[in-house]
Design an enzyme around this catalytic site. Structure first.
Site, PDB file in Angstrom:
ATOM      1  N   GLU A 247     -46.876  71.699  74.673  1.00 55.23           N
ATOM      2  CA  GLU A 247     -47.084  70.706  73.627  1.00 55.23           C
ATOM      3  C   GLU A 247     -47.775  71.401  72.466  1.00 55.23           C
ATOM      4  OE1 GLU A 247     -48.507  68.511  71.050  1.00 55.23           O
ATOM      5  OE2 GLU A 247     -50.006  67.835  72.493  1.00 55.23           O
ATOM      6  N   CYS A 281     -52.740  66.703  66.363  1.00 56.11           N
ATOM      7  CA  CYS A 281     -51.413  67.325  66.342  1.00 56.11           C
ATOM      8  C   CYS A 281     -50.348  66.356  65.843  1.00 56.11           C
ATOM      9  CB  CYS A 281     -51.047  67.860  67.722  1.00 56.11           C
ATOM     10  SG  CYS A 281     -51.048  66.622  69.035  1.00 56.11           S
TER      11      CYS A 281
END
Length: 501
Positions: A247, A281
Site C-alpha cells: 500500500e 496517503c
C-alpha cells in the site's frame, strides 16, 4: 526550532543498540527502543511459528473472544494511547482520537466477520461433477510480517494486524522508527489477553530491521510506505517468493462538478487536504473544479484555509510535519509550482517553518509540476480550473497513482466515480471509504496492490483450501483408463446439451 528525528543508535549497558523516539513538536525524548538485528528478527519469526499454531487452533470463536478482550483493553486505555500517538507524531489530540476510533471499529469488524468470510462452506460441484461434494475454506498463512508507517501509526498497520490475527495468523510488526512506542503499546496490550504465546511481536529499528523482516521467512509481508520503498520490499521478498501486500502513496484528486454543493465541496477539500498536516496517503492533493463554480469554490477554500494554523498547543488545528525530510519535499513542490507560473492564494514558501507548515493553496499550476505529479504529503492543495466534470475525470486519471478520490455532484456522483481509475471513491464526502470496515482499502498503479479492510482484507492473510469428496459412482466417469470407448463422446454430448444454447 530545529526539527528532530529519531536519534542515532547507541549501545546500552547490555550491549544492545538503542535509539530514542522524539516528540516532533519539542524534541523531547519519549522513549528508548532496541534496534533489532537480523538475528533478532529471525528469532521473533521463529517464536511466531509456535504462536501461530496455538492461535490457529483456538478457532474463530476462541480468537474472537481474545480480540474482543483486546478491544476492551484498548478502549479502557484510550486516553493513554492517544497521548502516546500525539507525542510520537505531533498530531492533535482530536486527530489521534479519530485514528483510535477507527482502530476499534475495524478490530471489531475483523473479529466478528472472519468466521463467515473465511470459514468452511459448501460449493456447488456443477452438473458434470454431480456425484461429488465440494467445500471451500480459507486457512491462515502462518506468520505475517507487517511494516507500518508513521502518519497513522495505529490505524494503518492495524488494517493488516487485526485482519491477519482474525484470520488465524501470528504477526511480527516493524513500526516506523518515528513511532516505535505505538507498536510496543499494541503488542503489550494484546499480550495482556493472550499471555500464552506472543501472537503479536514488535521489532523496532530502522530500514535494516525492515529489510531483515522481508527476508526472515514470513509467509506474507504487508507494507505501507512510499512507492520507491515498496519496490525495494518487493525485490527483497521476491528472492524467497514471499507474497506481498503493498500500500503505497497517492496523489488523490477531488472533483467538483457543475452541480456540486460548492460549500460542502470546499469544506471537504480543505479538511481532506490539511487534516493531520496533510500527511495522509489518501488525502486530497489535487482539486479539479468545473469552470461554472470555480470562482465561488476557490473563494470559500481561501476563506476556510486562512483560518487554520498548525502548532503544538491543544487548540491548534493540526500539528507538525512528523518526518523532518518531508519538509524538504513540501518546500520543493511549492517552489516548483511557483517557478512554473503557479500562484499561491493562501500561504507560500514563507509558510514553511519547520517543523510546522501552514496551509498552502496553489492555483494555475502546470500539469508537469511536481506539485501535481508527485505525492507532497503536506498541508497543500493544488486547485485547477477545468471546463467541466468530464475534463476533471480525464485530468484526475492522468496520474500514475490510483489510490482514492472524491467527487462532489448532486446528480452525477456515482457516474463520475465509475469513470475514475482508483481503488476507492467517496461521493459528496472525503475519505468515507476508509471509515467503512467492510470496504477494501487499496489502490492501483503506483499506489500498490492488495487490499486491507473488509472481506478482501481478511482473505489477503489466508489461502484457499478446496476439497471434493466423492459421494457415489457416476454413470459417466472419464477420469479412469477403464472408461468405455463411448464415455468421452457422451460427456461431450452432455456438455453441448447443457451449455450450447
Amino acid at each position: 526550532m530545529t526539527q528532530t528525528a529519531p536519534t542515532t543508535p547507541a549501545r546500552a549497558d547490555d550491549g544492545q543498540r538503542r535509539f530514542a523516539s522524539l516528540d516532533p513538536r519539542t524534541g523531547e525524548v519519549i522513549g528508548h527502543h532496541v534496534v533489532a538485528s537480523e538475528e533478532d528478527v529471525r528469532e521473533a519469526v521463529r517464536a511466531a511459528r509456535d504462536a501461530a499454531v496455538f492461535w490457529a487452533e483456538l478457532g474463530f470463536d476462541g480468537r474472537r473472544a481474545r480480540l474482543d478482550a483486546w478491544r476492551k483493553v484498548l478502549l479502557k486505555r484510550l486516553d493513554e494511547f492517544q497521548v502516546l500517538i500525539s507525542a510520537e507524531t505531533g498530531k492533535s489530540a482530536d486527530d489521534a482520537r479519530t485514528e483510535l476510533a477507527l482502530v476499534i471499529d475495524h478490530l471489531h469488524w475483523a473479529a466478528k466477520h472472519a468466521p463467515k468470510v473465511l470459514g468452511k462452506r459448501k460449493v456447488s460441484p456443477g452438473m458434470l461433477m454431480y456425484n461429488h461434494a465440494a467445500t471451500l475454506e480459507y486457512r491462515p498463512l502462518g506468520v505475517v510480517g507487517v511494516i507500518g508507517p508513521w502518519n497513522y501509526p495505529a490505524f494503518t498497520p492495524m488494517g493488516s494486524i487485526a485482519y491477519a490475527l482474525a484470520a488465524g495468523n501470528a504477526v511480527v510488526f516493524k513500526p516506523s522508527e518515528f513511532t516505535p512506542g505505538v507498536g510496543v503499546f499494541l503488542a503489550a496490550t494484546l499480550g495482556e489477553v493472550v499471555p500464552e504465546f506472543p501472537v503479536l511481536q514488535v521489532v523496532t529499528g530502522f530500514g535494516e530491521t525492515g529489510a531483515a523482516l522481508c527476508t526472515s521467512g514470513v509467509d506474507k509481508l504487508a507494507f505501507t510506505g512510499s512507492t520507491a520503498t515498496g519496490k525495494k520490499v518487493m525485490a527483497a521478498c521476491a528472492a524467497s517468493l514471499t507474497p506481498v501486500l503493498v500500500e503505497c502513496g497517492g496523489k488523490d484528486p477531488l472533483i467538483v462538478a457543475e452541480d456540486a454543493d460548492v460549500r460542502a465541496a470546499a469544506d471537504g477539500a480543505v479538511w481532506g487536504g490539511i487534516f493531520n498536516s496533510g500527511q495522509t496517503c489518501a488525502g486530497v492533493e489535487r482539486v479539479y473544479v468545473a469552470d461554472a463554480v470555480y470562482d465561488e469554490f476557490l473563494a470559500l477554500v481561501v476563506e476556510k484555509a486562512k483560518k487554520l494554523r498548525p502548532g503544538g498547543e491543544a487548540d491548534a488545528h493540526f500539528g507538525p510535519i512528523t518526518m523532518p525530510k518531508q519538509v524538504d519535499v513540501i518546500q520543493s513542490h511549492v517552489a516548483d509550482a511557483l517557478e512554473r507560473g503557479g500562484r499561491a492564494v493562501v500561504g507560500g514558501l514563507e509558510s514553511i517553518r519547520p517543523p510546522y507548515v501552514e496551509p498552502v493553496v496553489l492555483v494555475d499550476v502546470p500539469d508537469e509540476s511536481t506539485a501535481v505529479t508527485e505525492e507532497t504529503f503536506g498541508p497543500t492543495l493544488v486547485v485547477t480550473r477545468v471546463a467541466d466534470a468530464d475534463e476533471a475525470v480525464r485530468r484526475a486519471n492522468s496520474s500514475a497513482f490510483g489510490l482514492g478520490a472524491s467527487v462532489y455532484s448532486r446528480n452525477r456522483g456515482e457516474e463520475l466515480a465509475d469513470k475514475l481509475r482508483c481503488g476507492m471513491v467517496s461521493v459528496n464526502s472525503v475519505l468515507a471509504y476508509a471509515s467503512v470496515p467492510g470496504l477494501p482499502f487499496g489502490g492501483v498503479g503506483d499506489s500498490g496492490f492488495g487490499r486491507i479492510h473488509g472481506e478482501d482484507g481478511l482473505r489477503e492473510f489466508a489461502y484457499a483450501h478446496s476439497v471434493t469428496r466423492k459421494r457415489f459412482g457416476a454413470l459417466l466417469n472419464p477420469m479412469t483408463y477403464d472408461r468405455g470407448s463411448r464415455t468421452i463422446r457422451h460427456v461431450v454430448r452432455l456438455v453441448r446439451v447443457l451449455y450450447g444454447r
